[in-house]
Every structure is written in C-alpha cells, then in structure tokens.
Write a protein that holds these residues in place. Structure first.
Motif, PDB file in Angstrom:
ATOM      1  N   HIS A 279       1.807  -2.158   7.005  1.00 10.39           N
ATOM      2  CA  HIS A 279       1.114  -1.470   5.923  1.00 10.39           C
ATOM      3  C   HIS A 279       1.746  -0.081   5.789  1.00 10.39           C
ATOM      4  CE1 HIS A 279      -2.121  -4.487   5.603  1.00 10.39           C
ATOM      5  NE2 HIS A 279      -2.011  -4.586   6.924  1.00 10.39           N
TER       6      HIS A 279
ATOM      7  N   GLU B  81      -6.352  -0.335   1.701  1.00  2.00           N
ATOM      8  CA  GLU B  81      -6.168  -1.368   0.677  1.00  2.00           C
ATOM      9  C   GLU B  81      -4.703  -1.777   0.473  1.00  2.00           C
ATOM     10  OE1 GLU B  81     -10.022   0.359  -1.849  1.00  2.00           O
ATOM     11  OE2 GLU B  81      -8.019   0.368  -2.759  1.00  2.00           O
ATOM     12  N   THR B  82      -3.821  -1.364   1.363  1.00  3.97           N
ATOM     13  CA  THR B  82      -2.412  -1.707   1.198  1.00  3.97           C
ATOM     14  C   THR B  82      -2.146  -3.142   1.640  1.00  3.97           C
ATOM     15  OG1 THR B  82      -1.890  -0.849   3.399  1.00  3.97           O
ATOM     16  CG2 THR B  82      -1.667   0.679   1.546  1.00  3.97           C
ATOM     17  N   GLU B  83      -1.137  -3.757   1.016  1.00  2.87           N
ATOM     18  CA  GLU B  83      -0.685  -5.093   1.401  1.00  2.87           C
ATOM     19  C   GLU B  83       0.417  -4.981   2.458  1.00  2.87           C
ATOM     20  OE1 GLU B  83      -2.040  -7.847   0.292  1.00  2.87           O
ATOM     21  OE2 GLU B  83      -3.379  -6.836  -1.149  1.00  2.87           O
TER      22      GLU B  83
END
Length: 401
Positions: free
Chosen positions: A185, A176-178
């Motif tokens: 990431h 779920e990292t940007e």
C-alpha cells in the motif's frame, strides 16, 4: 499538529548492523537516527509525535517514552510491513486534523521542515542530477501535478523525499489504498488523491539523505558530526591533544599521547589511548575502547566495541560489541581508484565512494593481524582466523586492495 514518524522497518539493506539495533535507532552523532527527525519536527511546531513501530519497536519506545522534548508521544504498531500507506494508516486513531508524515530513517534540512509545516498540503521536493531511481514530481507554478515512480523519462529532476503535510481528509484515505504491483500500500497513492483534490505545494529541500545502507549511515554521521561545537566534559590526561571541533562527553577518558582531530565525538564511557589517533568525522560510541597505537579515521564505532591494539580502521562502520584483534588492518581504497563495492541483500552494489572500508556486524571478532578488504562485510557474531585476509561474501572484482 500531529507528526507521524515511520519507524517500523526491519532495515534489511543495513544488515548486519540491524540484527541488533532497529534501523531508526542506529547512531548518528549523539542520538539515534530518527531522533534528528523528531527534534526537527518539534522545533517546527509538532504538538504530538506518533511513532509507527514494528521491528524492535521496544528500542524506539524506550528511547522516546511518553513525552519527548516536552511533546506527547504516541505509538502505533505495524505488525506486518505492507507499505508506507499501510504504516501511516496505523496512526489513524491519533490523527484529528492536518498532519505530517516523515520517514524515520531520513535526514532533512530543518529549514525545509519549517516550510513544510507552514504549508498544507505540501510535499518535500529535492533536486537530483539523475531522478530516474526515485519518485519524480511533475510541478507547475510551484505545485505538484503528478508523481511518477522511477520513470525512464523523468518529468523533472525534483524527487520525492517522503515528507508530506496532508490535509485532515487524507487520514481516512490512508486506509483506502489498493495493493500496488509490488504488493504494498503506497503512500504515493494517497498523495495522488490529494493532488487531485487540492493544490499541493512543492517545498524545496536543500539537503536530504535517505539512510538505508551502511555507507549512508557513514554519510549521515559525516553530516551531523560536521555540526559539532567543541566541548570537553570528560577526562583528558597528560599531553593528549584535541584539535578542532571535538566533543568528549562526561565519563569518557582520553589517555596521554592521543591526538583527536575533529569533527569527532567521544561518548560517555569511551576510552581512547594511550597513543591513539582519531580523525575525520569519527563517532566513538558509549563504552567503546580504542587502544594503544590505533588509528581510527572517518568511522562509526558503535556501543561496546573494542579496537584495542595497533590497528587501522578507516571509512568503516563497526556494529555494537565487536572486537578487532591486535594488528587488524582495514583497507579502504581500491588499487584502481574505482568506487568500492559491497554486498547488500546478497547483491554486489557500488557504494559510490572512492574510500569505504568494512562493515562489522554485532558481536563479530577478528583474529590478530587480520586484513580486511575494502567493502567486506563480517556478519553478526562472525570471526576471522589470525593472519587471515578476509574478503567477505561474494569477493570483489579485480582491482580491490
């Protein structure tokens, strides 16, 4: 407990050595670099190893197989290299509880890994004199409160070494990292989320080495060869003299007149001598040949490489299947005693070492009576002419010998 070992990177700063060998599989003592991490993880209590592989992943798979040291091994493929969180996220299908993430190209002291495995959540923190080039922790009462990347004003001198014990919830957070400003990431974004939700212990790491550049591979071997205990299983002939912690593996041959001063490791199929001198944290890899009148000092000689006649090699890394012509001489010290510089990814970089010789790429050859300048790099399948004084790309500044 699942342990994720990140081993997918191409190792561009380690070129030309990684043209033929995946960086985590470069030799450190008697095993690949990432095997030291895997061994320490198993001893610390790993129930399963998950290797994230990419570049030359078949090398990792072939070495570790489906079971290693009695522990099941799984593999996850990272087709694109999009950062550390992206790499660890490839292992998500194998993660069922709290889990540990380690870099496959780092060495950690084993006591620190034991402590990391016992605490959850936790991160490894290593004390350095100048933390500005690293991710730096803010720590209060033994717990991490923040991590800042390469700060101009570091909040502490304890830095992130890429060793994490995450709670089970973080397995989903990996995905779920940007994208960061540098287009990756970052696993530190996952760590920041864990810090917000949990008390994260800062585990002291007494000794750590990130192995990303050729001179760090030399340093890694200095570390691990320094842990050798004398063992002579090979064929030692005539008046050859082995002093100190020397290991000669079964199938290796030491000819008469040879002197080897430990710590030194002579691997299976290697041949040394006659009348050669090997000293100072030297690794002679499988099926290497060090011949008559050759001196090799504090050097890594990778598999299949030959240094056959009346040559000197010091403080150097020789890639696999290279050949140094008779009379090749390696200079490893600047006339002005400054730190030796070399070229990494096209840029001249200080090694931080007063003595550093050369990096010879896989399959490279030198002509007879070649002189190699300190810090020079001979590329994969490169060659020199007889009698050449070789400086390599981007010649050194004044003062090099």
């Amino acid at each position: 407990m699942e342990v994720v070992i990140l081993a997918a990177g191409q190792g561009t700063r380690m070129r030309p050595l990684t043209d033929a060998v995946a960086k985590p599989m470069l030799p450190v003592g008697d095993r690949p670099l990432c095997a030291h991490t895997a061994d320490a993880a198993v001893r610390a209590g790993a129930d399963e190893l998950v290797f994230v592989v990419g570049y030359r992943g078949e090398d990792v798979r072939e070495h570790f197989g489906d079971e290693y040291q009695g522990v099941p091994v799984r593999y996850a493929e990272q087709a694109e290299r999009l950062g550390t969180a992206h790499a660890a996220a490839q292992a998500r299908p194998h993660l069922n509880s709290d889990f540990v993430v380690l870099n496959g190209d780092d060495l950690y002291d084993e006591a620190a890994l034991d402590a990391l495995f016992d605490a959850c959540p936790a991160v490894g923190a290593y004390e350095v004199d100048d933390p500005r080039p690293y991710g730096v922790f803010s720590i209060s009462d033994g717990h991490v409160t923040d991590v800042v990347e390469k700060p101009a004003q570091p909040p502490s001198n304890r830095v992130n070494v890429g060793a994490y014990h995450f709670p089970a919830e973080a397995a989903d957070w990996l995905t779920e990292t940007e994208l960061s400003e540098r287009g990756e990431h970052e696993i530190t974004d996952v760590l920041a989320r864990v810090v917000d939700a949990f008390d994260v212990a800062a585990v002291d790491v007494e000794r750590w080495l990130g192995v990303g550049r050729p001179w760090e591979l030399l340093e890694a071997n200095e570390w691990k060869l320094g842990e050798l205990e004398r063992r002579i299983d090979g064929d030692v002939r005539g008046d050859a003299e082995l002093r100190g912690d020397v290991v000669v593996e079964d199938g290796a041959t030491i000819e008469p007149g040879v002197v080897i001063e430990g710590p030194a490791l002579v691997r299976q199929g290697a041949e040394v001598g006659p009348n050669a001198y090997v000293r100072g944290a030297t690794l002679l890899g499988p099926d290497t040949h060090v011949g008559h009148g050759v001196e090799v000092k504090n050097t890594v000689v990778m598999a299949g490489t030959n240094v056959p006649h009346v040559s000197y090699v010091g403080d150097s890394v020789l890639g696999p299947d290279a050949n140094l012509g008779a009379g090749t001489q390696v200079a490893n010290l600047r006339h002005d005693d400054g730190d030796v510089q070399t070229v990494v990814k096209g840029e001249r970089t200080s090694t931080g070492r007063r003595k550093f010789g050369v990096v010879v790429g896989p399959g490279a050859k030198t002509g007879i009576n070649t002189s190699l300048y300190p810090g020079s790099v001979l590329p994969t399948d490169g060659w020199t002419r007889p009698g050449e004084a070789y400086r390599g790309p981007d010649p050194s500044s004044d003062g090099d010998a």
